[in-house]
Structures are given as structure tokens and as C-alpha cells.
Design an enzyme around this catalytic site. Structure first.
Site, short mmCIF file in Angstrom:
data_model
loop_
_atom_site.label_atom_id
_atom_site.label_comp_id
_atom_site.label_asym_id
_atom_site.label_seq_id
_atom_site.Cartn_x
_atom_site.Cartn_y
_atom_site.Cartn_z
N SER A 65 36.25 47.17 49.39
CA SER A 65 35.34 46.23 48.74
C SER A 65 34.27 45.69 49.70
O SER A 65 33.48 46.46 50.25
CB SER A 65 36.16 45.10 48.10
OG SER A 65 35.38 44.34 47.24
N ASP A 70 37.75 48.75 37.00
CA ASP A 70 37.32 47.68 37.90
C ASP A 70 36.52 46.62 37.14
O ASP A 70 35.46 46.92 36.58
CB ASP A 70 36.47 48.28 39.02
CG ASP A 70 36.38 47.39 40.24
OD1 ASP A 70 36.39 46.15 40.07
OD2 ASP A 70 36.30 47.91 41.36
N HIS A 128 40.53 46.78 40.38
CA HIS A 128 39.81 46.71 41.65
C HIS A 128 40.70 46.90 42.87
O HIS A 128 40.35 47.66 43.79
CB HIS A 128 39.08 45.37 41.73
CG HIS A 128 38.28 45.18 42.99
ND1 HIS A 128 37.14 45.89 43.26
CD2 HIS A 128 38.49 44.36 44.05
CE1 HIS A 128 36.65 45.51 44.43
NE2 HIS A 128 37.45 44.60 44.93
#
Length: 233
Positions: free
Chosen positions: A76, A176, A205
């Protein structure tokens, strides 16, 4: 010895969010280093006043502490920091899981203007597995001002991606609710690597906390062993 720096994401727990992956890599023969980015692993309020430069400084110091050869495995917002490291320091291999080059929440780009009106944002639902969701180690909310720092990283990273020429693996989570597919694909497309792969998982996610966590960990390990095999010290 082949060395791997593992970088967690924004509001992520520095160790727990990476699930089984670090131990899988260690068993394969890699030396793994997992630094804690400032403001993480404690409470959301500790993110107040932290700048993106603070995250990058800690990641850079950790990366430079590892002897070459070195690889980056990132998640991320950690993938944005990793991209800056890869572009400016070089790397032997780069794994970017759900790189945060954009956000699903339409209010996200307005954070610089909303920070005084809305001092905190609620964390997103990052795990689909009902049982694992109960033990999600990430912050349930975060200071809006800290997210402004994430947006600054988003602005800086795209021009750096073409400078990354190491083998790269980009992973997308099909469900996600934090990062849109278009942002992940753009990250992959902008990479300057001549050898780059893209994989999609039936996951939310947090790929390493959800249903497919073990599969993701084994796939990342298999890819690294192919492009960046472990070496004896």
C-alpha cells in the site's frame, strides 16, 4: 545473504499486517528487516505531526543498513515509499502489493481542505474474512492531517516509477475498498522494469490478512526465488 526490506502501509501494524510473508521469506533463506514507520504500531494519535519525510527517513536508514543484494517487498503506502527507495537507491527486485497511487473514497483528495473540519477519518474495511476481521491489527481511524502526507507521496511517486528497472511484481486485490484497480494498474504501467508481472487475488486490501494470505505469501516467495534467489552468507 540475500536481504529483503519489508515496508508496511499507512495505519498498518508493522509486523502483524504482513501476515505469514516475513516468516515464509526467512524460511526460504532471506534476511528480512521490518522497520516500524513513525506513528505506527501504537495508537492513531501518534500519527499527528508525522511527515512523509519521517517515514522515508526510517525506511532509508533501514534499507541502507542491509548489505547488498537487497530487495523491497511493500504494501500500500509502503509501496510508495519503496518506489522512492528503488528509484533513488536502486534495488534487485521490487514487490508492490496494492500500491496506494489513488483512493476509492471521493473525499480523499480533499483531505488538505477538510483536515480542520474533519480531524479524523475512519479506516476502511480491509479484510473480508469474518474471523480474521475481528483481529484486524490496523488502526480503526487516523488523523486527517497524516493522510495529507500520504497524498504528497502520491504526487511525488509517478515521475519516479519509470526510473525503476529492477524486476517487479505488482499485486491487486479484486475486492479492494481502499485502492481502485485503475491506480494499481497505473503503478504497474509506469514502472520502467523490462521484467514486470501483475497478479490479481480474490481479496480485500490487506492481502496478507485475508482469505488468500498464505497463497499470496507463497507466490511472492516463489517470484523472489526466481528473480532474486537466496544466497549463502
Amino acid at each position: 545473504m540475500s536481504n529483503v526490506l519489508v515496508l508496511h502501509g499507512f495505519t498498518s501494524h508493522p509486523i502483524l499486517t504482513m501476515g505469514p510473508l516475513p516468516e515464509v521469506l526467512r524460511r526460504a533463506g532471506y534476511t528480512v528487516l521490518q522497520p516500524t514507520l513513525p506513528g505506527h504500531g501504537t495508537r492513531p494519535e501518534d500519527l499527528v505531526g508525522v511527515r512523509w519525510e519521517d517515514w522515508y527517513r526510517v525506511a532509508l536508514e533501514a534499507y541502507r543498513s542491509l548489505p547488498e543484494p537487497r530487495a523491497l517487498v511493500t504494501l500500500s503506502v509502503g509501496a510508495l515509499i519503496g518506489a522512492k527507495l528503488a528509484a533513488e537507491e536502486g534495488t534487485s527486485a521490487f514487490v508492490a502489493m496494492v500500491p496506494a497511487l489513488g483512493f476509492v473514497n471521493p473525499l480523499a483528495p480533499l483531505a488538505p481542505y477538510l483536515r480542520w473540519l474533519i480531524p479524523t477519518f475512519k479506516g476502511t474495511n480491509s479484510v473480508r474474512d469474518p474471523e480474521r476481521k475481528k483481529n484486524n491489527p490496523n488502526y480503526p481511524y487516523f488523523p486527517t492531517g497524516a493522510f495529507v502526507e500520504v497524498l504528497e507521496l502520491c504526487r511525488q511517486v509517478p515521475p519516479l516509477l519509470p526510473r525503476i528497472t529492477a524486476p517487479a511484481l505488482v499485486l491487486q486485490a479484486q475486492h479492494d475498498s481502499t485502492i481502485p484497480e485503475a491506480a494499481v494498474r497505473r503503478f504497474h504501467q509506469l514502472l520502467g522494469s523490462s521484467s514486470k508481472e501483475y497478479k490479481v487475488y480474490d481479496s480485500e486490501h490487506d492481502l496478507l490478512l485475508d482469505f488468500r494470505a498464505d497463497e499470496v505469501a507463497e507466490d511472492v516467495n516463489a517470484w523472489l526465488k526466481r528473480v532474486f534467489p537466496p544466497k549463502e552468507s
